[in-house]
Scaffold this active site. Structure first.
Site, PDB file in Angstrom:
ATOM      1  CD  GLU A 235      -1.484  -2.536   1.374  1.00 28.07           C
ATOM      2  OE1 GLU A 235      -2.166  -3.468   0.929  1.00 28.07           O
ATOM      3  OE2 GLU A 235      -0.411  -2.722   1.993  1.00 28.07           O
TER       4      GLU A 235
ATOM      5  CG  HIS B 182      12.056  14.492  11.387  1.00 27.67           C
ATOM      6  ND1 HIS B 182      13.124  13.759  11.848  1.00 27.67           N
ATOM      7  CD2 HIS B 182      11.747  15.367  12.384  1.00 27.67           C
ATOM      8  CE1 HIS B 182      13.454  14.180  13.061  1.00 27.67           C
ATOM      9  NE2 HIS B 182      12.620  15.147  13.407  1.00 27.67           N
TER      10      HIS B 182
END
Length: 142
Positions: free
Chosen positions: A71, A98
């Site tokens: 996925e 981040h």
């Protein structure tokens, strides 16, 4: 916030539980399928969900499968998508802080539903730090 949600058969059970959890907390959900545990190809459902995020029709996406690997790979083929496969709270937090991940991939066979919901909750509530991280995001987009 509008969330694109998609899974294959191996992530269907968690998708349905997460969908109800999201709705109960006021999120709008666009469910791209699948609609059962009958064997299917994850690409048929994951790609349209990722495209909805990339096109701005949804703010973020959550995709699910057995491991979440296929996925994540599929979602990341869509330009503008930064899909993070997360397996714990730390990976979820860092994917937002981040990497400014806009799609979350989870593996139903890899964690309990309670852990999955904790990850979703943290991922949705964590902001991108920007700064030095934005330079890297810009480089990815080139």
């Amino acid at each position: 916030m509008k969330i694109a949600l998609a899974s294959d058969h191996a992530g269907y059970k968690y998708k349905e539980i997460i969908k109800e959890w999201l709705k109960s907390r006021g999120y709008e959900v666009a469910d791209f399928g699948t609609d059962s545990e009958e064997s299917c190809s994850y690409t048929d459902f994951i790609r349209p969900a990722a495209e909805a995020v990339a096109e701005g029709k949804c703010d973020r996406g959550i995709v699910l499968g057995g491991s979440g690997n296929g996925e994540a790979i599929t979602a990341n083929k869509v330009r503008g998508i930064r899909c993070a496969l997360c397996w714990d709270l730390r990976s979820a937090r860092l994917s937002r802080e981040h990497n400014n991940a806009n799609v979350l991939s989870l593996g139903q066979r890899m964690m309990s539903i309670e852990e999955a919901i904790e990850i979703v909750e943290l991922w949705l509530s964590t902001d991108f730090e920007g700064g030095r991280h934005q330079t890297r995001i810009d480089a990815i987009e080139k």
